[in-house]
Scaffold this active site. Structure first.
Site, PDB file in Angstrom:
ATOM      1  N   PHE A  15       0.836  -1.216   0.000  1.00 28.67           N
ATOM      2  CA  PHE A  15       0.000   0.000   0.000  1.00 28.67           C
ATOM      3  C   PHE A  15       0.869   1.264   0.000  1.00 28.67           C
ATOM      4  CE2 PHE A  15      -2.371   2.735   3.318  1.00 28.67           C
ATOM      5  CZ  PHE A  15      -3.002   3.501   2.356  1.00 28.67           C
ATOM      6  N   ASP A  35      10.100  -6.485  -3.337  1.00 23.19           N
ATOM      7  CA  ASP A  35       8.999  -7.003  -2.529  1.00 23.19           C
ATOM      8  C   ASP A  35       9.036  -8.522  -2.636  1.00 23.19           C
ATOM      9  OD1 ASP A  35       6.246  -7.454  -1.455  1.00 23.19           O
ATOM     10  OD2 ASP A  35       6.098  -5.284  -1.736  1.00 23.19           O
ATOM     11  N   THR A  39       2.655  -9.856   1.567  1.00 22.51           N
ATOM     12  CA  THR A  39       1.433  -9.054   1.757  1.00 22.51           C
ATOM     13  C   THR A  39       1.271  -8.025   0.641  1.00 22.51           C
ATOM     14  OG1 THR A  39       2.601  -7.532   3.233  1.00 22.51           O
ATOM     15  CG2 THR A  39       1.361  -9.322   4.276  1.00 22.51           C
ATOM     16  N   TYR A  66      21.828  -7.818  -2.796  1.00 22.24           N
ATOM     17  CA  TYR A  66      22.907  -7.413  -3.684  1.00 22.24           C
ATOM     18  C   TYR A  66      22.333  -6.577  -4.819  1.00 22.24           C
ATOM     19  CZ  TYR A  66      26.370  -7.307  -7.305  1.00 22.24           C
ATOM     20  OH  TYR A  66      27.228  -6.840  -8.275  1.00 22.24           O
ATOM     21  N   GLY A 106      22.792  -2.104   5.675  1.00 21.15           N
ATOM     22  CA  GLY A 106      24.077  -2.547   5.112  1.00 21.15           C
ATOM     23  C   GLY A 106      24.212  -2.082   3.664  1.00 21.15           C
ATOM     24  N   LYS A 109      24.946   1.617   3.653  1.00 20.57           N
ATOM     25  CA  LYS A 109      26.346   1.880   4.022  1.00 20.57           C
ATOM     26  C   LYS A 109      27.261   1.602   2.830  1.00 20.57           C
ATOM     27  CE  LYS A 109      29.708   0.221   7.432  1.00 20.57           C
ATOM     28  NZ  LYS A 109      30.173  -1.112   7.018  1.00 20.57           N
ATOM     29  N   TYR A 149       5.358  -7.054  15.968  1.00 16.52           N
ATOM     30  CA  TYR A 149       5.454  -5.851  15.115  1.00 16.52           C
ATOM     31  C   TYR A 149       6.089  -4.696  15.890  1.00 16.52           C
ATOM     32  CZ  TYR A 149       3.827  -2.111  11.963  1.00 16.52           C
ATOM     33  OH  TYR A 149       3.736  -1.034  11.099  1.00 16.52           O
ATOM     34  N   LYS A 153       9.808  -3.068  15.162  1.00 14.90           N
ATOM     35  CA  LYS A 153       9.942  -1.680  14.699  1.00 14.90           C
ATOM     36  C   LYS A 153      10.795  -0.867  15.684  1.00 14.90           C
ATOM     37  CE  LYS A 153       7.527  -1.455  10.800  1.00 14.90           C
ATOM     38  NZ  LYS A 153       8.159  -1.126   9.497  1.00 14.90           N
ATOM     39  N   THR A 179      -3.082   5.155   8.425  1.00 13.16           N
ATOM     40  CA  THR A 179      -3.175   5.767   7.089  1.00 13.16           C
ATOM     41  C   THR A 179      -4.127   4.934   6.240  1.00 13.16           C
ATOM     42  OG1 THR A 179      -0.912   6.536   7.338  1.00 13.16           O
ATOM     43  CG2 THR A 179      -1.782   6.493   5.101  1.00 13.16           C
TER      44      THR A 179
END
Ligand code: UDP
Length: 317
Positions: A15, A35, A39, A66, A106, A109, A149, A153, A179
């Site tokens: 979404f 993705d 979901t 990669y 990573g 960076k 969750y 987070k 949202t």
């Protein structure tokens, strides 16, 4: 070589990831969307097929990422985001914001890229401070059904700050409040698609508990605008983005009946464990820092969302 900047969006078929991708393309970025489609749904990005500035890679970001070539900006938006998902796929939920955040950092960076993490108002848990300011540390149950969750987070925020402090990485953290808008999953169990889907199909609206718990709903284009502005800023600590217009879940159900023109019963079901009793963002920081505030009125946003689900249901049937 293209003079365009390159952005990577994890969760690009979701979404928020798909709306963010649209905005970045409009701003002149080349976008690489990732993705694993657990979901997310390719339907959300099918309009981008053939766009020379967009590439899609089906990849699970909990595995090493990669990418050849330069990357300027990474948005880590991959994650289940509905309480039903947390119950069904708790381990993926934990992994994408822990291992996935580590991999995405990573990559940032390695490429010298700016990194922005989609965090959440769930960091505040069932809040004892209202409305919630970024300085509030939260009231989270780590072992409850939403803990997978919330804690992932919170870990993601900690990891992001560690990369900023230890490696000097340019990082940003957005705490996203409820949202809504087109491209939400009809069946994801969250209150907006649940009530609109129920109303359009002539079913009773399922209010959990007595419906006195509150939420504050932000239309997706406003949220994406705040996030885009944050990505261009120089601020590294968390910033709330959401719409402070607060209402009870029962009031929200009545609004949906009004906007769909339906007269349907409201039935009550058990309140899920640890369901936050109140939630409302304090957006003073976003307003001061980014000159941002939501613009789309609730009535307008809801009518656009109802129109989307009307179309979606017609396509399905
Ligand atoms: N809710 C509800 N009926 C539903 C789905 C959700 O009453 O069919 C309630 C839920 O208990 C919560 C609020 O609506 O209080 C928002 O739930 P949602 O799943 O959208 O996200 P949350 O804000 O809890 O993360």
């Amino acid at each position: 070589m293209s003079a365009k900047k390159t952005a990577v969006v994890t969760g690009a078929a979701g979404f928020l990831g798909s709306h963010l991708t649209d905005r970045l393309l409009k701003e002149g970025y080349r976008v690489i969307g990732m993705d694993n489609l657990v979901t997310g749904n390719v339907r959300n990005i099918e309009h981008l097929a053939g766009n020379p500035d967009f590439d899609f890679i089906k990849h699970d970001v909990t595995k090493f990422i990669y990418l050849p070539g330069s990357v300027d900006l990474i948005f880590h938006f991959a994650s289940p985001a509905s309480p039903i998902d947390y119950l069904q796929i708790p381990i993926q939920t934990l992994k994408v914001s822990s291992l996935g955040t580590h991999n995405a950092l990573g990559l940032a960076k390695e490429k010298g890229a700016t990194f922005l993490i989609a965090s959440t108002s769930e960091c505040y848990g069932d809040p004892l401070e209202h409305p919630q300011k970024e300085t509030y540390w939260g009231n989270v149950n780590p072992i409850g059904p939403r803990g997978c969750y919330d804690e992932a987070k919170r870990f993601a925020e900690a990891m992001t700050m560690a990369y900023h402090r230890a490696h000097g990485l340019d990082t940003k953290i957005v705490r996203i409040f409820n949202t809504y808008g087109p491209r939400m999953r009809l069946e994801d169990g969250r209150v907006v698609p649940a009530f609109i889907g129920q109303a359009l199909q002539g079913n009773p609206l399922t209010v959990f508990g007595d419906g006195s718990q509150t939420r504050s709903f932000c239309y997706v284009s406003d949220l994406i605008d705040g996030i885009y502005r944050l990505s261009q800023s120089n601020y590294h600590e968390p910033v709330n983005i959401g719409n402070p217009r607060e209402m009870t879940v029962l009031q929200f159900a009545q609004e949906i009946l009004k906007h769909t023109g339906k007269d349907l019963p409201i039935i009550h079901k058990e309140l899920p464990t640890d369901d936050p009793k109140v939630r409302q963002p304090d957006i003073g920081l976003a307003s001061k820092l980014l000159g941002w505030e939501p613009k789309v009125a609730f009535e307008e946003g809801i009518s656009r969302t109802v129109a989307y689900f009307r179309d979606f249901l017609a396509i399905k049937s």
